[in-house]
Design a protein around this motif. Structure first.
Motif, mmCIF file in Angstrom:
data_model
loop_
_atom_site.group_PDB
_atom_site.id
_atom_site.type_symbol
_atom_site.label_atom_id
_atom_site.label_comp_id
_atom_site.label_asym_id
_atom_site.label_seq_id
_atom_site.Cartn_x
_atom_site.Cartn_y
_atom_site.Cartn_z
ATOM 1 N N LEU A 1 39.442 35.414 44.184
ATOM 2 C CA LEU A 1 39.465 36.745 43.603
ATOM 3 C C LEU A 1 40.806 37.194 43.044
ATOM 4 N N VAL A 2 41.860 36.655 43.591
ATOM 5 C CA VAL A 2 43.158 37.109 43.123
ATOM 6 C C VAL A 2 43.919 36.008 42.394
ATOM 7 N N ALA B 1 43.034 32.797 42.103
ATOM 8 C CA ALA B 1 42.211 31.798 41.430
ATOM 9 C C ALA B 1 41.690 32.308 40.090
ATOM 10 N N ALA B 2 41.939 33.564 39.841
ATOM 11 C CA ALA B 2 41.413 34.195 38.635
ATOM 12 C C ALA B 2 41.896 33.513 37.364
ATOM 13 N N ALA C 1 35.795 30.266 40.737
ATOM 14 C CA ALA C 1 37.047 30.890 41.166
ATOM 15 C C ALA C 1 36.920 31.455 42.572
ATOM 16 N N SER C 2 35.745 31.907 42.896
ATOM 17 C CA SER C 2 35.505 32.462 44.229
ATOM 18 C C SER C 2 35.383 31.367 45.277
#
Lengths: 122, 122
Positions: A117-118, A120-121, B69-70
């Motif tokens: 969510l942060v 890996a965006a 990404a999650s």
DNA sequence: CAGCATCCTGCGTGATACTG
DNA sequence: CAGTATCACGCAGGATGCTG
């Protein structure tokens, strides 16, 4: 009664629509302990997401109405002034709590610390 | 590194963000039976929501990237032409399946037949 | 206190066309 | 086949101010 849609409606998709929005699930979760007043719900939404600003009445009001329309919560207006309104889970809403509990439980285990969510965006 | 936010992040809210969008949950559910190719996922999204049109590549692509990404799904590209890409659940994604199952189960029981979303709207 | 009225903005979603 | 590029649009969500 609706349109008697005989075809499959994919419960998962229906769920998605029903709890769409940023606060619905949290509201339901907040209500699991019993009835709460408008202002209490509002305050409850603040704890846990200090990053965002306070929820606006417009939005909260809409979420509440949507949840009511979905049959998950019930609105109880204690007549007259000063205004006092309580929201509580319906039978259907209560049956939904375990599901949210499962969600919360999973989230606790898999995204409480860091990850996704942060970073890996992008 | 993110920002090392030590405070509570409300698993429910995090979940909301993670599965925001109309298809993420359904994609995860579709992937529970094993790896699937891009086109297969796309086709799978059609069944069960005949009301809407086909999902556009742009949207599907984004959903897939977000899920990746999650950390819920994993992308496997079988090199060269013609393109062949498979998506599969990660360990984290698999642990998430029971939750979706609970959701689906609840939805089956409480909103498969009629109610809400349609007539209760206005 | 529990909302509603108005305005505004970003983004999620879709349509269409193109490419490696 | 598995995407990306553009354009367009509606609506969720926020800001502010007002009311019964």
């Amino acid at each position: 009664m609706a349109k008697a849609n005989p075809a499959r409606i994919c419960p998962v998709a229906a769920f998605q629509r029903m709890i769409s929005g940023k606060y619905k699930l949290r509201i339901v979760w907040d209500l699991k302990d019993g009835p709460r007043r408008y202002g209490e719900i509002r305050s409850g939404l603040l704890r846990g997401t200090e990053g965002s600003a306070e929820i606006t009445p417009r939005v909260l009001s809409r979420e509440l109405k949507a949840l009511t329309a979905s049959g998950l919560i019930d609105r109880k207006d204690f007549g007259e002034v000063p205004p006092k309104v309580e929201y509580r889970l319906t039978r259907k809403g209560k049956s939904f709590v375990p599901v949210v509990a499962a969600i919360r439980d999973w989230g606790d285990r898999h995204l409480s610390e860091a990850v996704s969510l942060v970073d890996a965006a992008e």
